[in-house]
Design an enzyme around this catalytic site. Structure first.
Site, PDB file in Angstrom:
ATOM      1  N   SER A   8      -9.928  -1.335   7.113  1.00 19.91           N
ATOM      2  CA  SER A   8      -9.304  -1.157   5.799  1.00 19.91           C
ATOM      3  C   SER A   8      -8.452  -2.314   5.300  1.00 19.91           C
ATOM      4  CB  SER A   8      -8.457   0.121   5.796  1.00 19.91           C
ATOM      5  OG  SER A   8      -9.283   1.257   5.791  1.00 19.91           O
ATOM      6  N   LYS A  45       0.837  -1.196   0.000  1.00 18.64           N
ATOM      7  CA  LYS A  45       0.000   0.000   0.000  1.00 18.64           C
ATOM      8  C   LYS A  45       0.874   1.249   0.000  1.00 18.64           C
ATOM      9  CE  LYS A  45      -3.986   1.727   2.678  1.00 18.64           C
ATOM     10  NZ  LYS A  45      -4.851   1.412   3.848  1.00 18.64           N
ATOM     11  N   SER A  71      -9.566   0.994   2.929  1.00 20.33           N
ATOM     12  CA  SER A  71      -8.784   1.831   2.044  1.00 20.33           C
ATOM     13  C   SER A  71      -7.632   1.110   1.349  1.00 20.33           C
ATOM     14  CB  SER A  71      -8.214   3.011   2.842  1.00 20.33           C
ATOM     15  OG  SER A  71      -7.345   2.537   3.871  1.00 20.33           O
TER      16      SER A  71
END
Length: 470
Positions: free
Chosen positions: A180, A81, A156
């Site tokens: 997330s 990420k 996310s």
């Protein structure tokens, strides 16, 4: 062994490289080939560093030929990420504001994976500043679900969920502040591990909410996640909030059975207003747990709606505090929904925030009393499978918060309590969309969740399914 190395699990490919059955270059090239096929469809990568990845893979192969092994991930290619700082690399955090931000330090979690021998493929897309549960991003485009590109990935950690599902990386770091990691795992059909607050250092990871943020992996299997958590966990001088307790052998827990374990099923909240296919997957999961030897018991939890509300107060306030300067100086550079949610945080009174913080201890005590005698609790990750990108693209409209609340209502209570939760693939809808379930444990009992999750995956094959290019 699969003819396509990228389809192997993280643990399997690490063993194959270590035994010199395949090379790091072959594994890396296999991932890059799949990225070339899938990236135009799913938009999972923020940056693809093919040339550097192949050079690093060749170096790993050369070291191995000399008998030099960096660690358990020697030569294994991965991407993470785009909120984990790596010195000298641009880290956008999914934002316009940090589009050209070059990190000067490397995050502890990332460094520990590098020290174990991993190879960098690039960086993965994410929701702007990790503040959104769907996977939309107005700056870089929505990440798409490889099972059906018209549907959301969850956020996310959107790129992490999509890339792991499509086998564009063997695993990926995500972060979990309000769900997330678990939501992309559920919506994309992969395994995701939200760890106990304080187990893994957050140093060098973009902050969203200082008291809720957790670091964890998304991967094909529970075994993969166990390996990664074991490598990352432990005290860190750069993050004084990390626990100093010894790190258990999580890999040893992957061989345990469920016999003699007691798993709780909530009587309310987590079983209310479920999509029919999520309800079916829950029933089938419970049946499998029973078949594998676990005792299923009903648990009456304290009102979880209060925990969801309290989590939102803490998250909104702490996120607004972090972003206050940029909101004053660069409001035009935020996406409309993220800016709206951050501004809402500025309106929360200090007394309300402090009350929510003060209530965490009593709330945790009440939860633990309710589940006393159980080894874990099983619950859906979300009440529905992945909705479409179009129908959840609500921007900063009046119903935006309601959409967000519905998607996150089963994950936020666990964040508020700081507990670990393991999301495991648990089935598919009639339209072929994945469904996940979460195993919720006690603080720092990741090993207990690994034991149950790995046993479940030995009895099922949902985690082995791979989406196909249309």
């Amino acid at each position: 062994m699969s003819g396509e190395p990228a389809l192997m699990s993280l643990v399997a490919v690490a063993k194959a490289i270590g035994a010199r059955k395949i090379s790091s270059r072959e594994a890396t090239q296999s991932c890059l080939d799949r990225i070339a096929q899938w990236q135009p469809r799913v938009n999972a990568y923020m940056a693809i560093e093919a040339e550097a990845a192949l050079a690093a893979a060749d170096a790993a192969d050369a070291d191995l030929a000399k008998g030099k092994i960096a660690g358990p991930l020697h030569g294994v290619p991965m991407a993470h990420k785009d909120m984990y700082y790596e010195a000298g690399k641009v880290v956008t955090c999914g934002s316009k504001i940090r589009r050209e931000f070059v990190a000067t330090t490397t995050s502890t979690a990332l460094q520990r994976l590098k020290d174990a021998g991993s190879v960098r493929l690039g960086s993965l897309q994410m929701v702007e500043f990790a503040y959104g549960p769907t996977g939309h991003n107005v700056h870089y485009g929505a990440v798409r679900n490889p099972w059906n590109v018209d549907h959301i990935t969850g956020g996310s950690s959107s790129g992490s969920g999509s890339a792991v599902a499509a086998r564009l990386t063997f695993a990926a770091l995500g972060s979990d502040t309000g769900g997330s990691i678990r939501m992309p795992a559920h919506f994309c059909g992969v395994t995701g591990f939200k760890t106990t607050v304080g187990l893994i250092s957050r140093a060098g990871a973009m902050p969203l909410s200082q008291s809720l943020d957790t670091v964890g992996p998304l991967a094909q299997t529970v075994e993969d996640c166990a390996l990664l958590v074991g490598l990352m966990a432990g005290a860190d001088r750069e993050d004084p909030t990390t626990s100093t307790r010894p790190v258990p052998n999580y890999m040893a827990a992957t061989t345990g059975s469920m016999k003699g374990l007691k798993i709780g099923v909530p009587t309310a909240f987590y079983v209310d207003d479920l999509d029919s296919e999520v309800a079916r997957a829950l029933d089938e999961t419970i049946a499998t747990l029973k078949k594998e030897g676990a005792e299923i018991v009903k648990v009456e939890l304290p009102d979880q709606r209060q925990l969801t509300a309290a989590c939102q107060i803490v998250l909104a306030t702490e996120a607004a505090a972090f972003h206050k300067r940029w909101m004053i100086e660069r409001p035009q550079d935020y996406g409309a929904q993220v800016l709206m949610r951050l501004q809402n945080g500025l309106a929360i009174p200090a007394v309300t925030y402090l009350e929510a913080m003060r209530w965490r201890g009593p709330a945790l005590a009440a939860y633990l009393a309710a589940v006393e005698g159980t080894d874990a609790v099983i619950a859906p990750v979300a009440p529905m499978p992945a909705v479409t990108i179009a129908e959840s693209d609500v921007g900063n409209s009046l119903d935006a918060e309601a959409v967000i609340q519905r998607i996150t209502r089963f994950t936020r209570p666990i964040n508020y309590l700081g507990l670990p939760s393991l999301s495991i693939p648990a089935g598919f809808t009639n339209k072929g969309l994945p469904v996940g379930m979460q195993l919720i444990g006690r603080s720092f009992d990741e090993a207990g969740l690994v034991r149950i999750g790995a046993a479940f995956q030995r009895a099922t094959d949902y985690h082995q399914k791979v989406p196909k290019l249309a």
